[in-house]
Design a protein around this motif. Sequence first.
Motif, short mmCIF file in Angstrom:
data_model
loop_
_atom_site.label_atom_id
_atom_site.label_comp_id
_atom_site.label_asym_id
_atom_site.label_seq_id
_atom_site.Cartn_x
_atom_site.Cartn_y
_atom_site.Cartn_z
N TYR A 1 0.78 -1.23 0.00
CA TYR A 1 0.00 0.00 0.00
C TYR A 1 0.82 1.29 0.00
N PRO A 2 2.01 1.34 0.61
CA PRO A 2 2.80 2.57 0.50
C PRO A 2 3.02 3.00 -0.95
N GLY A 3 3.33 2.04 -1.81
CA GLY A 3 3.53 2.34 -3.22
C GLY A 3 2.24 2.70 -3.93
N ILE A 4 1.17 2.00 -3.60
CA ILE A 4 -0.14 2.25 -4.20
C ILE A 4 -0.62 3.66 -3.85
N VAL A 5 -0.50 4.00 -2.58
CA VAL A 5 -0.95 5.30 -2.11
C VAL A 5 -0.11 6.42 -2.71
N SER A 6 1.20 6.26 -2.73
CA SER A 6 2.08 7.28 -3.27
C SER A 6 1.84 7.49 -4.77
N ALA A 7 1.65 6.39 -5.49
CA ALA A 7 1.40 6.49 -6.93
C ALA A 7 0.07 7.18 -7.20
N THR A 8 -0.93 6.89 -6.38
CA THR A 8 -2.23 7.55 -6.52
C THR A 8 -2.11 9.04 -6.26
N GLN A 9 -1.41 9.38 -5.21
CA GLN A 9 -1.21 10.78 -4.84
C GLN A 9 -0.51 11.56 -5.96
N LYS A 10 0.57 11.00 -6.50
CA LYS A 10 1.35 11.66 -7.53
C LYS A 10 0.56 11.82 -8.83
N SER A 11 -0.17 10.78 -9.21
CA SER A 11 -0.91 10.82 -10.46
C SER A 11 -2.06 11.82 -10.40
N LEU A 12 -2.76 11.88 -9.28
CA LEU A 12 -3.86 12.83 -9.12
C LEU A 12 -3.34 14.27 -9.17
N ARG A 13 -2.21 14.50 -8.52
CA ARG A 13 -1.64 15.84 -8.49
C ARG A 13 -1.11 16.24 -9.87
N GLU A 14 -0.41 15.32 -10.51
CA GLU A 14 0.22 15.60 -11.80
C GLU A 14 -0.80 15.84 -12.91
N ASN A 15 -1.82 15.04 -12.95
CA ASN A 15 -2.78 15.09 -14.06
C ASN A 15 -3.98 15.99 -13.84
N PHE A 16 -4.38 16.15 -12.56
CA PHE A 16 -5.64 16.87 -12.30
C PHE A 16 -5.51 17.98 -11.26
N GLY A 17 -4.30 18.17 -10.73
CA GLY A 17 -4.10 19.21 -9.73
C GLY A 17 -4.81 18.93 -8.43
N ILE A 18 -5.11 17.66 -8.17
CA ILE A 18 -5.81 17.26 -6.94
C ILE A 18 -4.76 16.83 -5.91
N SER A 19 -4.73 17.52 -4.78
CA SER A 19 -3.76 17.20 -3.73
C SER A 19 -4.48 16.61 -2.52
N LEU A 20 -4.17 15.37 -2.21
CA LEU A 20 -4.76 14.69 -1.07
C LEU A 20 -3.65 14.10 -0.21
N SER A 21 -3.90 13.97 1.08
CA SER A 21 -2.92 13.38 1.98
C SER A 21 -2.86 11.87 1.74
N LYS A 22 -1.74 11.28 2.06
CA LYS A 22 -1.59 9.83 1.90
C LYS A 22 -2.57 9.10 2.82
N ASP A 23 -2.82 9.66 3.99
CA ASP A 23 -3.74 9.03 4.93
C ASP A 23 -5.16 8.98 4.36
N THR A 24 -5.58 10.06 3.72
CA THR A 24 -6.91 10.11 3.11
C THR A 24 -7.02 9.08 1.99
N ILE A 25 -6.02 9.03 1.15
CA ILE A 25 -6.02 8.08 0.03
C ILE A 25 -6.06 6.65 0.54
N PHE A 26 -5.25 6.36 1.55
CA PHE A 26 -5.21 5.01 2.11
C PHE A 26 -6.58 4.59 2.65
N LYS A 27 -7.19 5.45 3.42
CA LYS A 27 -8.49 5.12 4.03
C LYS A 27 -9.57 4.91 2.97
N GLU A 28 -9.59 5.77 1.96
CA GLU A 28 -10.60 5.66 0.92
C GLU A 28 -10.37 4.43 0.03
#
Length: 207
Positions: free
Chosen positions: A16-43
């Motif tokens: 999950y550390p890799g999954i969460v980090s990859a999700t965070q980076k892709s959302l920020r890079e492509n859509f300008g969406i910034s979320l905490s790793k904790d939020t992404i993990f829980k969701e």
Amino acid sequence: MKSIVWDFDDTIANSYPGIVSATQKSLRENFGISLSKDTIFKEAKKTSVRKFVTELLQDQDDVEQAVKVFYVSYFRYEKDYHDKITLIPHIKNILKYCDEKHYIQFIVTHRDQSIFPLAKSLGIEHYFKEIISVADGFKRKPNPDMLNYLINKYDLKKEDLWVVGDRQIDVDFGKNAGANTILLNADKVDFDRDYQVSDLLEIEKII
């Protein structure tokens, strides 16, 4: 004969550390969406990364295309973490225990074809009769498509079939095919499951 269908991410491997980090980076890079790793993990743990991201991108003109764009970057970033993936505590002990009992073991995962080199690099691929991925063309959990495929191919008896996973969709996946379910999760949950454990070694007392 008893059979066990294992989920992979956060059930067999601490990925999950890799999954969460990859999700965070892709959302920020492509859509300008910034979320905490904790939020992404829980969701992501509530349902899946795909469902979470799809709902997050509902305001895009073409949601399906937006999800595809997300995954192009996601897969690139997530792959960078593969050499950091480790096994969940005691998983080798329980896999060996089930193997010595001559239980038939499988992996069923939403992960793409990366599951095969990962299982090999972690030294666990020999425990499994077959590894099934949505990349093989099956419908995603909790649809029982992948589980029904295994039931029919290996003539598995539902009363002796166990599904082990860390999320509700894994439990629902098993229940939708009439299998027994074990949830690996230390937290209190509000959905039905046959058994819940916080340590994989507890499975020896259940199966």
